[in-house]
Design an enzyme around this catalytic site. Sequence first.
Site, PDB file in Angstrom:
ATOM      1  N   ALA A  45       0.694  -1.193  -0.077  1.00 36.67           N
ATOM      2  CA  ALA A  45       0.053   0.067   0.156  1.00 36.67           C
ATOM      3  C   ALA A  45       0.904   1.521  -0.054  1.00 36.67           C
ATOM      4  O   ALA A  45       0.234   2.208  -0.571  1.00 36.67           O
ATOM      5  CB  ALA A  45      -0.930   0.100   1.367  1.00 36.67           C
ATOM      6  N   GLY A 105      -1.026   6.332  -2.283  1.00 39.89           N
ATOM      7  CA  GLY A 105      -1.881   7.110  -3.393  1.00 39.89           C
ATOM      8  C   GLY A 105      -3.216   6.126  -3.870  1.00 39.89           C
ATOM      9  O   GLY A 105      -4.425   6.712  -3.853  1.00 39.89           O
ATOM     10  N   PRO A 161       3.202   4.523  -0.808  1.00 38.16           N
ATOM     11  CA  PRO A 161       2.879   5.645   0.295  1.00 38.16           C
ATOM     12  C   PRO A 161       1.393   5.888   0.431  1.00 38.16           C
ATOM     13  O   PRO A 161       1.109   6.794   1.246  1.00 38.16           O
ATOM     14  CB  PRO A 161       3.799   6.846  -0.382  1.00 38.16           C
ATOM     15  CG  PRO A 161       3.447   6.388  -2.047  1.00 38.16           C
ATOM     16  CD  PRO A 161       3.575   4.999  -2.065  1.00 38.16           C
ATOM     17  N   CYS A 210       4.320  -1.205 -12.440  1.00 35.28           N
ATOM     18  CA  CYS A 210       4.674   0.101 -13.455  1.00 35.28           C
ATOM     19  C   CYS A 210       5.796  -0.578 -14.188  1.00 35.28           C
ATOM     20  O   CYS A 210       6.935   0.176 -14.696  1.00 35.28           O
ATOM     21  CB  CYS A 210       5.378   1.204 -12.459  1.00 35.28           C
ATOM     22  SG  CYS A 210       6.500   0.972 -11.369  1.00 35.28           S
TER      23      CYS A 210
END
Length: 322
Positions: A120, A124, A122, A238
């Site tokens: 989780a 967002g 930072p 990502c």
Amino acid sequence: MCDTDIFGLPPVLSELLKRQYGDEVTEKIESGCLQKRTVSLRINPLKGGNTSDELLQAGINLAGLEWYGDAYLLPSCSEADVEKLPAYSEGRVYLQSLSSMIPPLVLDPRPDTDILDMAAAPGGKTTEIAALTSNKCRITACERDPIRAQRLKYNLEKQGVSCAYVMVTDSRTLSDAFSFDKILLDAPCSGSGTLNLGMPNTHFTRQLIDKCIRAQKALILKALSLLKVGGELVYSTCSILEEENEEIVRYALDGSDAEIVPVSGFDACGVPLLQTSLAGTLCICPDINYEGFFVAKIKKTGRRVKTPQPSAKQKPRRRKRQ
């Protein structure tokens, strides 16, 4: 290939991308990674108020997005400009890349459901899930690193999130007594879609990719074991490498009681996409507005289903379960 007078793609990544996408698309990806990305943010409805009007009055130009009403591009300012504003310090906006806003939307969180965010920090995506449900779901947010967990707790409090419980633990060790209606697994990855080519990326190695793959496999299998029958899992990274994306999803689905739920509609909204070898999944091409990102949605059916096979054009290497 585009001009990379400062730094280009790491050799190992360049080779993998050419093998996966071909020279022309690899050049497009490299060009996107060389762009200075436009600042983007998300308005936080949990704090209320006319924040967008306040930003406009402060001279911040906003460009809305068709696929998310709370998301904006800020084409003429920097993150530092936003950080000076009361709206930022009071948690009424959250600086976040557009691509990273997509997984919570695909998850489609609902009120009065149990939701697990497996990695989780930072915060967002955790805060976005809370915002999408108006703080009316129950979020278990896991972060194994104590320092990052503190940052997560800080952001949850700042954004007015009251429906999340932070567990300072590796989500791979969660008891099977837990069960969830929805799970977001934004898995640790090589970051191949978010590299800054204005600096050396000496950390990007074959060893890094292999380490991430091992973690991704363990995490996605754990996620499926914790998911209720009929529940849905969103797997995202990502990265734009098939090894960390489609291959991981295939590995999880092989012989499982789960199936792909197609992710669609974003191409029609102008999100730049790359071809994937697994129907129904989404991979975003890095450009001036978007980071490279992969998103897949999986539903636990309770019955064994046939594993989706790769296309003839893109046949991934098979790996043994570890």
